[in-house]
Design an enzyme around this catalytic site. Structure first.
Site, short mmCIF file in Angstrom:
data_model
loop_
_atom_site.label_atom_id
_atom_site.label_comp_id
_atom_site.label_asym_id
_atom_site.label_seq_id
_atom_site.Cartn_x
_atom_site.Cartn_y
_atom_site.Cartn_z
N GLY A 1 0.85 -1.19 0.00
CA GLY A 1 0.00 0.00 0.00
C GLY A 1 0.88 1.23 0.00
CG ASP B 1 -0.18 1.39 -5.68
OD1 ASP B 1 -1.28 1.00 -6.12
OD2 ASP B 1 0.37 0.91 -4.66
NE ARG C 1 5.51 -3.86 -4.35
CZ ARG C 1 4.21 -3.93 -4.05
NH1 ARG C 1 3.80 -3.66 -2.81
NH2 ARG C 1 3.32 -4.25 -4.98
CE LYS D 1 -1.98 -4.80 -6.42
NZ LYS D 1 -0.54 -5.09 -6.60
#
Ligand SMILES: CSC[C@H]1O[C@H](OP(=O)(O)O)[C@H](O)[C@@H]1O
EC number: 5.3.1.23
Length: 368
Positions: A54, A248, A94, A259
């Site tokens: 998240g 994100d 990430r 997502k």
């Protein structure tokens, strides 16, 4: 947030160990496991392996990573080049959530002007804690600004709950408190408004079925887990009044990375004239980007996340089973980008706006 009468957050600073701890979300909802992030490698692993996930939570975890790098070095060889190198390692964990770089860079810029190692450690911890509290407050405000959306729909409905569809987990487990997409849901529910949430299971890691369902259940909010492919059907049949998702990374022009599968929900919502809102704190805007589809980095993850699924077996033991033939390849694109034209609007800590640069900048004029 309240979990069986106990106030919990997905990340916290432990005064005894003097390190950040997190809920390892990989085993939720069936196991609640905590992890001590007592090294930079532990922070990187927690982000890469999705103990924490998240955007806002990844940002807070990255921020603490800078503190851990300094605290655990105890001054040995932690010159500016080394700390910048460690910060880059954390940022590389990430690629899609812009909050990771935002959190790490905010702490890095805070500590560099300090002369001594000790003052740097103190400054890094204070800034990390400040980020955590700011994001908690931002999500609370997102809830208040999103409440009016749900109230407006509630007033127009002759009977039954406001039916909200959400994708993935943009709850308190993705932030610090309240969540982003879930913040208006918690706020409306706590105000006594009758809501029901359609929870996309969200393959492959099932953040919806595992995390959003767990969160909503613990709060007493009516919800139904559905397959990712059911959203269009229930929209066609008048079973969805509103879609709210998280993000994100969102460009200054309103393109939304979220997502995988979010784009398909936005298309279905558009086709059925259903409001599609994106909830985010300002830390999730990428003010440097205008073209989300071509410029937002989309993470590809281990195909094993697709070929295997985790759950409880008949003995109540956590297990993982393989679904496709062992010989079948799998492709694991973790995010997609919804163009601004499919977004009804944004819910931010400063209020609501349209999915256009001009409207976004009306809330954030300093970004002109
Ligand atoms: C409030 S950000 C939540 C956002 O993050 C999720 O991705 P992941 O679980 O891979 O970190 C998903 O895109 C959520 O909408």
């Amino acid at each position: 947030m309240n979990v069986d009468g106990k106030q919990m957050r997905p990340i916290w600073f432990d005064a005894e160990s003097k390190t950040p701890w997190v809920i390892d979300q990989r085993k939720l909802p069936h196991r609640l496991i905590k992890a001590n992030l007592d090294s930079v490698d532990a922070v990187i692993e927690a982000i890469q392996e999705m103990f924490v996930r998240g955007a806002p939570l990844i940002g807070a975890t990255g921020a603490f990573g800078v503190y851990v790098a300094l605290f655990k070095s105890n001054g040995k060889g932690m010159n500016n080049d080394h700390i910048i190198h460690e910060c880059q390692r954390i940022k590389d964990a990430r690629p899609t959530a812009v909050n990771l770089a935002w959190g790490v860079d905010r702490v890095l810029q805070t500590i560099l002007p300090h002369e001594t190692h000790g003052t740097r450690i103190t400054a890094a911890l204070e800034e990390s804690l400040a980020i955590v509290e700011e994001e908690a407050e931002n999500c609370k405000r997102i809830g208040l600004h999103g409440l009016s959306l749900i109230e407006e729909i509630s007033r127009t409905k002759k009977n039954g709950p406001v039916n909200i569809l959400t994708h993935c987990n943009a709850g308190w487990l993705a932030t610090v408190e309240y969540g982003t997409a879930t913040a208006p849901m918690y706020t409306a529910f706590d105000k006594g408004i009758d809501i029901h949430v359609w929870v996309d299971e969200t393959r492959p890691l099932n953040q919806g079925a595992r995390l959003t369902a767990w969160e909503l259940g613990k709060h007493g909010i009516a919800h139904t887990v559905i397959t990712d492919n059911a959203g269009g059907h229930i929209m066609q049949h008048g079973m969805v009044d509103l879609v709210i998702v998280g993000t994100d990374r969102t460009t200054r022009t309103g393109d939304v990375a979220n997502k995988i599968g979010t784009y398909l929900k936005a298309l279905a919502a558009k086709d059925n004239n259903i409001p599609f809102y994106v909830a985010l704190p300002s830390s999730t805007f990428d003010w440097t980007l205008r073209d989300g589809i071509n410029d937002i980095p989309i993470e590809t993850r281990d195909p094993h996340e697709i070929t295997h699924i985790q759950g409880l077996d008949k003995n109540g033991e956590l297990t993982s089973v393989m679904v496709p033939p062992a010989s079948s390849p799998a492709a694991n694109h973790a995010f997609d980008v919804t163009p601004a034209r499919l977004v009804s609007g944004f819910i931010t800590e400063r209020g609501r706006c349209d999915a256009s640069e001009a409207s976004i900048l009306s809330l954030f004029p300093e970004r002109t």
